[in-house]
Write an enzyme that holds these catalytic residues in place. Structure first.
Site, PDB file in Angstrom:
ATOM      1  CD  GLU A  91      -3.962  -9.853   8.058  1.00  0.00           C
ATOM      2  OE1 GLU A  91      -2.800 -10.338   8.155  1.00  0.00           O
ATOM      3  OE2 GLU A  91      -4.473 -11.253   7.851  1.00  0.00           O
TER       4      GLU A  91
ATOM      5  N   GLY B  62       1.176 -17.320   9.916  1.00  0.00           N
ATOM      6  CA  GLY B  62       1.472 -16.125  10.718  1.00  0.00           C
ATOM      7  C   GLY B  62       1.495 -15.149   9.603  1.00  0.00           C
ATOM      8  CB  SER B  63       2.685 -11.590   9.739  1.00  0.00           C
ATOM      9  OG  SER B  63       3.943 -11.895  10.046  1.00  0.00           O
TER      10      SER B  63
ATOM     11  CB  CYS C  43      -5.584 -15.794   8.469  1.00  0.00           C
ATOM     12  SG  CYS C  43      -6.392 -17.422   8.472  1.00  0.00           S
TER      13      CYS C  43
ATOM     14  CD  GLU D  27      -2.348 -22.309   4.857  1.00  0.00           C
ATOM     15  OE1 GLU D  27      -3.028 -21.395   4.476  1.00  0.00           O
ATOM     16  OE2 GLU D  27      -2.548 -23.279   4.077  1.00  0.00           O
TER      17      GLU D  27
ATOM     18  N   GLY E 213       6.477 -14.958   7.310  1.00  0.00           N
ATOM     19  CA  GLY E 213       6.511 -16.152   6.040  1.00  0.00           C
ATOM     20  C   GLY E 213       7.691 -15.826   5.315  1.00  0.00           C
TER      21      GLY E 213
ATOM     22  CE  LYS F  67       7.907 -19.865  17.630  1.00  0.00           C
ATOM     23  NZ  LYS F  67       7.273 -19.113  18.569  1.00  0.00           N
TER      24      LYS F  67
HETATM   25  P1  NAD Z   1       3.599 -13.566  12.937  1.00  0.00           P
HETATM   26  O1  NAD Z   1       4.068 -13.891  11.978  1.00  0.00           O
HETATM   27  O2  NAD Z   1       3.950 -12.277  14.050  1.00  0.00           O
HETATM   28  O3  NAD Z   1       3.953 -14.825  14.221  1.00  0.00           O
HETATM   29  C1  NAD Z   1       3.683 -16.016  13.758  1.00  0.00           C
HETATM   30  C2  NAD Z   1       4.835 -17.121  14.312  1.00  0.00           C
HETATM   31  O4  NAD Z   1       5.866 -16.863  13.925  1.00  0.00           O
HETATM   32  C3  NAD Z   1       4.868 -17.208  15.927  1.00  0.00           C
HETATM   33  O5  NAD Z   1       4.862 -18.322  16.590  1.00  0.00           O
HETATM   34  C4  NAD Z   1       6.258 -16.261  16.169  1.00  0.00           C
HETATM   35  O6  NAD Z   1       7.089 -16.488  17.132  1.00  0.00           O
HETATM   36  C5  NAD Z   1       6.966 -16.677  14.742  1.00  0.00           C
HETATM   37  N1  NAD Z   1       7.929 -16.068  14.316  1.00  0.00           N
HETATM   38  C6  NAD Z   1       7.960 -14.625  14.403  1.00  0.00           C
HETATM   39  N2  NAD Z   1       9.046 -14.045  13.946  1.00  0.00           N
HETATM   40  C7  NAD Z   1      10.071 -15.247  13.575  1.00  0.00           C
HETATM   41  C8  NAD Z   1      11.395 -15.459  12.705  1.00  0.00           C
HETATM   42  N3  NAD Z   1      12.139 -14.267  12.590  1.00  0.00           N
HETATM   43  N4  NAD Z   1      11.665 -16.642  12.728  1.00  0.00           N
HETATM   44  C9  NAD Z   1      10.827 -17.793  13.145  1.00  0.00           C
HETATM   45  N5  NAD Z   1       9.599 -17.634  13.512  1.00  0.00           N
HETATM   46  C10 NAD Z   1       9.147 -16.518  13.599  1.00  0.00           C
HETATM   47  O7  NAD Z   1       2.095 -13.882  13.014  1.00  0.00           O
HETATM   48  P2  NAD Z   1       0.722 -13.687  14.235  1.00  0.00           P
HETATM   49  O8  NAD Z   1       0.862 -12.391  14.646  1.00  0.00           O
HETATM   50  O9  NAD Z   1       1.154 -14.651  15.131  1.00  0.00           O
HETATM   51  O10 NAD Z   1      -0.156 -13.970  13.560  1.00  0.00           O
HETATM   52  C11 NAD Z   1      -1.123 -12.996  12.706  1.00  0.00           C
HETATM   53  C12 NAD Z   1      -0.849 -13.319  11.314  1.00  0.00           C
HETATM   54  O11 NAD Z   1      -1.007 -14.762  10.866  1.00  0.00           O
HETATM   55  C13 NAD Z   1      -2.107 -12.542  10.430  1.00  0.00           C
HETATM   56  O12 NAD Z   1      -1.446 -11.893   9.504  1.00  0.00           O
HETATM   57  C14 NAD Z   1      -2.887 -13.588  10.131  1.00  0.00           C
HETATM   58  O13 NAD Z   1      -3.665 -13.301   8.847  1.00  0.00           O
HETATM   59  C15 NAD Z   1      -1.924 -14.896   9.945  1.00  0.00           C
HETATM   60  N6  NAD Z   1      -2.753 -16.244   9.892  1.00  0.00           N
HETATM   61  C16 NAD Z   1      -2.905 -16.817   8.793  1.00  0.00           C
HETATM   62  C17 NAD Z   1      -3.634 -17.967   8.918  1.00  0.00           C
HETATM   63  C18 NAD Z   1      -3.785 -18.988   7.709  1.00  0.00           C
HETATM   64  O14 NAD Z   1      -4.400 -19.890   7.760  1.00  0.00           O
HETATM   65  N7  NAD Z   1      -3.675 -18.282   6.365  1.00  0.00           N
HETATM   66  C19 NAD Z   1      -4.286 -18.336  10.009  1.00  0.00           C
HETATM   67  C20 NAD Z   1      -4.139 -17.827  11.158  1.00  0.00           C
HETATM   68  C21 NAD Z   1      -3.129 -16.500  11.191  1.00  0.00           C
END
Ligand code: NAD
Length: 489
Positions: free
Chosen positions: A391, A235-236, A292, A258, A240, A182
């Site tokens: 962040e 993601g965030s 990130c 991650e 997570g 996804k």
């Molecule tokens: P986000 O958490 O808003 O979204 C990430 C993904 O999760 C998206 O696909 C979103 O649709 C999905 N999502 C959102 N709510 C959900 C739920 N309730 N259930 C299941 N899935 C859900 O994060 P973002 O804004 O897309 O990305 C930015 C964040 O990602 C930053 O905090 C960044 O540091 C982190 N990031 C980490 C790494 C790493 O490898 N550590 C790499 C890239 C980004």
């Protein structure tokens, strides 16, 4: 086979069972181009429960043959997938750029290349994790087998939409699992287009599938699905935690997370100044700071502080001139991804100026269309301030002066993040001592924020759980089975 997608022909269907199909779900995503705020489309589907169940059923059907496929065949398919991704790097990047805004030469090429390399790298692991065996010393011979988990899924962020697919799907498929992706609701197109290349590479129907959708609908359905055995999320931190909760409450599926970072770069008096300036300035502005592991906290020892600040200020002012239209070849820094992100980053900058630190450079919006922002540096930043501890996920760094190693290690580690860190010093003993002391999953010495497919990538503390990359990244998609044979019978 000609590549069928472009910015005038977007992939706006789900990729299930090796076909692009209309979603059963009727809701759609709204996609915006961050270079001018214009509408890209309102037609990209949000996969609903029925769509997810259809994809899971297709994956279950494909699984037995896929996991038993001869190693060489599976290896060749994944290697071909890598070649095709690389071949179509510009098209895939264009499809991502229209909603992410990342220029091709500076970021798009890198992240599509990362995806291709991940498939190439993990294709090489196929057949190499044979398990272990013990001779029968106590009447039992034992064999430990490593086996795939089954149907697995990945949820990707918007900041590296194609690269993150490689980090998840490649080891999952190499391990013999089926994989459902996804992509982020902000950047689905590059990922959706991968379906076409997967089919061309020879992946059987149901092995690699892509479901566009939002988090609360499609993402949550995957994370809580009873027949998905692993979820890998980037993601965030708040999301997570929700994913881990959903995984636990449903079927205790395996989870890799991650998450975010607030990575410290520690620059000692004996550092090579030019090297330290260039790594820290390049790093916080790459992908407009939406990375990130960006070097967002910079700690500089007092003896080199003034010189560093002069160099860093100049470098960040130069970066200001590199911000521009991501469609132009010479541009290296594009806009922030969307209005919400622009407001978030601007909010940090605005509040930061109210007593949290002193603005050294940047801070302003660039132009009045699109979501462009100046690379920004705060100095003399308060330790307990929001801009120091949270962040920001934009081209914004905070700088503090320090006296002693002890003091800087305490402040470096005094956050809940632990993804990346860097130490700059020409004293190798000091650098290695500091590297060991950092509470972070990855540490650069005289550099910061690089990643290598052959080594584990991931975070300490709230920056993550589990690892991607290297052997650890492959084992994260496998389970262990101990077989013991009674040799006295
Ligand atoms: P986000 O958490 O808003 O979204 C990430 C993904 O999760 C998206 O696909 C979103 O649709 C999905 N999502 C959102 N709510 C959900 C739920 N309730 N259930 C299941 N899935 C859900 O994060 P973002 O804004 O897309 O990305 C930015 C964040 O990602 C930053 O905090 C960044 O540091 C982190 N990031 C980490 C790494 C790493 O490898 N550590 C790499 C890239 C980004």
């Amino acid at each position: 086979m000609a590549f069928p997608f472009s910015k005038s022909k977007l992939p706006e269907q789900l990729f299930i069972n090796n076909e692009y199909v209309n979603a059963k779900g009727t809701k759609k995503l709204t996609l915006i181009n961050p270079r001018d705020g214009s509408l890209v489309s309102k037609n990209c589907p949000i996969a609903d429960e029925q769509d997810v169940n259809i994809a899971v059923a297709a994956a279950e059907k494909a699984l037995p043959a896929w996991k038993k496929m001869a190693d060489t065949e599976r290896r060749n398919i994944l290697a071909k997938f890598a070649d095709l991704i690389e071949k179509h790097s510009e098209e895939l990047s264009e499809l991502t750029r229209i909603t992410l805004g990342a220029p091709y030469g500076a970021f798009g090429k890198f992240e599509v290349g990362l995806c291709a390399e991940a498939f190439r790298y993990y294709s090489g692991w196929i057949g190499k994790l044979g398990g272990e065996s013990w001779p029968a010393q106590d009447g039992f011979m034992k064999i430990v087998r490593v086996e795939p988990l089954g149907v697995t899924a990945g949820i990707a962020p918007w900041n590296g939409p194609v690269g993150t697919v490689g980090l998840k799907a490649a080891p999952s498929l190499a391990a013999g699992n089926c994989f459902i992706l996804k992509p982020s609701e902000k950047t689905p197109y590059g990922s959706l287009a991968l379906g076409h290349l997967a089919k061309e590479a020879g992946l059987p129907p149901g092995v690699f599938q892509v479901l566009s959708g939002d988090g609360p609908t499609t993402g949550a359905l995957l994370a809580s699905h009873m027949r998905i055995r692993k979820i890998s999320f980037t993601g965030s931190i708040p999301t997570g935690k929700k994913i881990q909760e959903m995984a636990a409450k449903s079927n205790l599926k395996r989870v890799t997370l991650e998450l975010g970072g607030k990575s410290p770069a520690v620059i000692f008096d004996d550092a090579n100044l030019e090297n330290a300036v260039s790594w820290t300035a390049n790093n916080i502005t790459a992908n407009t700071g939406q990375v990130c592991f960006a070097a967002s906290r910079v700690y500089v020892q007092e003896g080199i502080y003034d010189k560093f600040i002069a160099g860093y200020k100049q470098a960040m002012e130069d970066k200001r001139n590199a911000v521009g239209d991501p469609e132009k070849k010479e541009t290296t820094i594009g806009p922030l991804v969307d209005e919400a992100q622009f407001k978030r980053v601007s909010g940090f900058i605005e509040r930061g100026q109210k007593g949290q630190g002193k603005l050294l450079v940047g801070g302003q919006r660039i132009g009045d269309t699109g979501f462009f922002i100046e690379p920004t540096v705060f100095v003399d930043v308060e330790e307990n301030s929001e801009i120091h501890n949270e962040e920001i996920f934009g081209p914004v760094s905070v700088v503090r002066k320090f006296k002693t190693e002890e003091e800087v290690m305490k402040i470096s580690n005094d956050v809940e993040f632990g993804l990346m860190a860097g130490v700059f010093s020409q004293d190798i003993n000091k650098a290695l001592r500091v590297a060991a002391e950092f509470e972070a999953g990855m540490v650069g010495v005289n550099c910061i924020s690089a990643m290598f497919l052959g080594q584990p990538f991931g975070g300490y503390k709230q920056s993550g759980l589990g690892r991607e990359g290297g052997k650890e990244g492959m084992l994260a998609w496998m389970d262990h089975k101990t077989v013991f044979i009674n040799t006295t019978y």
